[in-house]
Design a protein around this motif. Structure first.
Motif, PDB file in Angstrom:
ATOM      1  N   GLU A  53      11.116  18.755  31.723  1.00 30.72           N
ATOM      2  CA  GLU A  53       9.684  18.582  31.499  1.00 30.72           C
ATOM      3  C   GLU A  53       9.401  17.300  30.732  1.00 30.72           C
ATOM      4  N   ASP A  54      10.219  17.020  29.726  1.00 25.64           N
ATOM      5  CA  ASP A  54      10.049  15.802  28.935  1.00 25.64           C
ATOM      6  C   ASP A  54      10.328  14.570  29.785  1.00 25.64           C
ATOM      7  N   LEU A  55      11.380  14.639  30.589  1.00 22.42           N
ATOM      8  CA  LEU A  55      11.748  13.539  31.487  1.00 22.42           C
ATOM      9  C   LEU A  55      10.574  13.163  32.384  1.00 22.42           C
ATOM     10  N   LYS A  56       9.989  14.159  33.053  1.00 23.73           N
ATOM     11  CA  LYS A  56       8.917  13.887  33.999  1.00 23.73           C
ATOM     12  C   LYS A  56       7.644  13.408  33.307  1.00 23.73           C
ATOM     13  N   LYS A  57       7.376  13.965  32.136  1.00 23.36           N
ATOM     14  CA  LYS A  57       6.179  13.565  31.404  1.00 23.36           C
ATOM     15  C   LYS A  57       6.270  12.104  30.973  1.00 23.36           C
ATOM     16  N   VAL A  58       7.408  11.729  30.392  1.00 22.15           N
ATOM     17  CA  VAL A  58       7.571  10.360  29.886  1.00 22.15           C
ATOM     18  C   VAL A  58       7.606   9.350  31.024  1.00 22.15           C
ATOM     19  N   LEU A  59       8.377   9.646  32.079  1.00 21.50           N
ATOM     20  CA  LEU A  59       8.516   8.686  33.166  1.00 21.50           C
ATOM     21  C   LEU A  59       7.246   8.580  34.013  1.00 21.50           C
ATOM     22  N   SER A  60       6.501   9.673  34.136  1.00 25.30           N
ATOM     23  CA  SER A  60       5.220   9.598  34.851  1.00 25.30           C
ATOM     24  C   SER A  60       4.249   8.698  34.095  1.00 25.30           C
ATOM     25  N   SER A  61       4.241   8.825  32.768  1.00 28.61           N
ATOM     26  CA  SER A  61       3.375   7.985  31.948  1.00 28.61           C
ATOM     27  C   SER A  61       3.781   6.518  32.055  1.00 28.61           C
ATOM     28  N   MET A  62       5.087   6.259  32.049  1.00 25.64           N
ATOM     29  CA  MET A  62       5.572   4.879  32.178  1.00 25.64           C
ATOM     30  C   MET A  62       5.182   4.304  33.535  1.00 25.64           C
ATOM     31  N   VAL A  71      -1.800   5.427  40.577  1.00 21.52           N
ATOM     32  CA  VAL A  71      -1.336   5.636  41.944  1.00 21.52           C
ATOM     33  C   VAL A  71      -0.892   7.091  42.129  1.00 21.52           C
ATOM     34  N   SER A  72      -0.840   7.517  43.389  1.00 18.17           N
ATOM     35  CA  SER A  72      -0.314   8.845  43.696  1.00 18.17           C
ATOM     36  C   SER A  72       1.202   8.834  43.501  1.00 18.17           C
ATOM     37  N   MET A  73       1.732   9.904  42.867  1.00 13.35           N
ATOM     38  CA  MET A  73       3.155   9.986  42.588  1.00 13.35           C
ATOM     39  C   MET A  73       3.685  11.354  42.993  1.00 13.35           C
ATOM     40  N   ARG A  74       4.984  11.402  43.232  1.00 13.82           N
ATOM     41  CA  ARG A  74       5.616  12.692  43.491  1.00 13.82           C
ATOM     42  C   ARG A  74       7.080  12.615  43.060  1.00 13.82           C
ATOM     43  N   TRP A  75       7.602  13.785  42.641  1.00 14.56           N
ATOM     44  CA  TRP A  75       8.998  13.906  42.259  1.00 14.56           C
ATOM     45  C   TRP A  75       9.776  14.523  43.419  1.00 14.56           C
ATOM     46  N   VAL A  76      10.950  13.959  43.696  1.00 13.27           N
ATOM     47  CA  VAL A  76      11.783  14.409  44.808  1.00 13.27           C
ATOM     48  C   VAL A  76      13.187  14.735  44.281  1.00 13.27           C
ATOM     49  N   ASP A  77      13.707  15.902  44.661  1.00  7.45           N
ATOM     50  CA  ASP A  77      15.071  16.251  44.273  1.00  7.45           C
ATOM     51  C   ASP A  77      16.054  15.239  44.851  1.00  7.45           C
ATOM     52  N   ALA A  78      17.049  14.859  44.057  1.00  6.91           N
ATOM     53  CA  ALA A  78      18.004  13.843  44.492  1.00  6.91           C
ATOM     54  C   ALA A  78      19.396  14.180  43.970  1.00  6.91           C
ATOM     55  N   TYR A  79      20.348  13.317  44.298  1.00  5.54           N
ATOM     56  CA  TYR A  79      21.710  13.474  43.784  1.00  5.54           C
ATOM     57  C   TYR A  79      22.170  12.169  43.169  1.00  5.54           C
ATOM     58  N   PHE A  80      22.648  12.248  41.942  1.00  5.55           N
ATOM     59  CA  PHE A  80      23.316  11.132  41.277  1.00  5.55           C
ATOM     60  C   PHE A  80      24.576  11.695  40.623  1.00  5.55           C
ATOM     61  N   GLU A 136      14.111  11.681  41.928  1.00  6.67           N
ATOM     62  CA  GLU A 136      13.567  10.357  42.215  1.00  6.67           C
ATOM     63  C   GLU A 136      12.048  10.429  42.085  1.00  6.67           C
ATOM     64  N   LEU A 137      11.490   9.386  41.515  1.00 12.66           N
ATOM     65  CA  LEU A 137      10.032   9.296  41.430  1.00 12.66           C
ATOM     66  C   LEU A 137       9.550   8.320  42.488  1.00 12.66           C
ATOM     67  N   GLU A 138       8.606   8.761  43.312  1.00  6.85           N
ATOM     68  CA  GLU A 138       8.051   7.931  44.367  1.00  6.85           C
ATOM     69  C   GLU A 138       6.562   7.715  44.116  1.00  6.85           C
ATOM     70  N   ILE A 139       6.090   6.534  44.491  1.00 10.78           N
ATOM     71  CA  ILE A 139       4.662   6.236  44.433  1.00 10.78           C
ATOM     72  C   ILE A 139       4.185   5.903  45.847  1.00 10.78           C
ATOM     73  N   PHE A 140       2.901   6.114  46.086  1.00  9.47           N
ATOM     74  CA  PHE A 140       2.336   5.821  47.406  1.00  9.47           C
ATOM     75  C   PHE A 140       1.901   4.374  47.419  1.00  9.47           C
ATOM     76  N   PHE A 141       2.577   3.564  48.241  1.00  7.20           N
ATOM     77  CA  PHE A 141       2.373   2.112  48.236  1.00  7.20           C
ATOM     78  C   PHE A 141       2.349   1.606  49.669  1.00  7.20           C
ATOM     79  N   ASN A 142       1.308   0.861  50.017  1.00  7.97           N
ATOM     80  CA  ASN A 142       1.170   0.289  51.363  1.00  7.97           C
ATOM     81  C   ASN A 142       1.275   1.340  52.464  1.00  7.97           C
ATOM     82  N   GLY A 143       0.688   2.501  52.218  1.00  9.00           N
ATOM     83  CA  GLY A 143       0.640   3.527  53.246  1.00  9.00           C
ATOM     84  C   GLY A 143       1.883   4.372  53.389  1.00  9.00           C
TER      85      GLY A 143
END
Length: 201
Positions: free
Chosen positions: A13-22, A30-39, A47-54
């Motif tokens: 929760e802290d991760l998403k709150k801080v990084l969304s604000s950044m 911009v519109s944003m969404r969080w996507v499950d990923a593997y590292f 992964e954090l994605e933003i809606f850019f150029n359609g």
């Protein structure tokens, strides 16, 4: 880092709150969404994605740091999260660059657009090859600037903007008459197709 025993849910929760604000600070509202990923060093990972150029554009990867990584760093069992921001993605948004592959281009038409300390809008250019035509003439003793010829050539190509540039490539001064002859190179290039000699001649 968090106190030992902090639940993963609280860290996430802290991760998403801080990084969304950044992200909003960097990219605006911009519109944003969080996507499950593997590292390999975090679990869970996002992964954090933003809606850019359609379309959705990944701008950073993040996740809760695996305990073994923390122990290897001599931090005991203290949990925490980590992230990595793609600087190319930030530049894409700031300069409105549509394709990340342009950053690995050696084309001077790309690199010459940017200067240190300046944020400018990227001007798209054609991926198609140029067609060159050289023209020389006596200037009649008058100072003739390449821009003057460029306006004349562009005026001829009224249907399409095919003239990319006009440049002076040579100058000759007759040793006796002192008449001046200039040789100009006209570069034609289309934004959407290969040009043929028939179209230019």
């Amino acid at each position: 880092m968090f106190p030992v025993g902090t639940p993963n849910e609280e860290i996430e929760e802290d991760l998403k709150k801080v990084l969304s604000s950044m992200a909003r600070t960097l990219f605006g509202d911009v519109s944003m969404r969080w996507v499950d990923a593997y590292f390999p060093f975090t679990s869970p990972s996002y992964e954090l994605e933003i809606f850019f150029n359609g379309e959705w554009l990944e701008v950073l990867g993040s996740g809760v740091i695996q305990q073994q990584i923390i122990r290897n760093a001599d931090r005991g069992s203290q949990p925490g999260w980590a992230f990595g921001l793609g600087l190319e993605r930030l530049a894409m948004v700031l300069f409105q660059i549509p394709d990340i592959r342009l950053f690995w281009s050696s084309d001077p038409r790309f690199h010459s657009q940017f200067q240190s300390g300046e944020i400018v809008k990227f001007k798209e250019y054609s991926k198609y090859p140029p067609v060159f035509r050289d023209i020389s003439f006596w200037t009649g003793g008058k100072e003739f600037h390449p821009n003057d010829l460029c306006e004349i050539v562009r005026g001829v190509c009224v249907e399409e903007d095919l003239v990319e540039k006009v440049e002076l490539i040579d100058e000759f001064v007759h040793p006796k008459t002192k008449k001046v002859s200039n040789c100009f190179r006209v570069t034609y290039r289309s934004m959407d197709r290969n040009l043929t000699n028939e179209e230019i001649d």
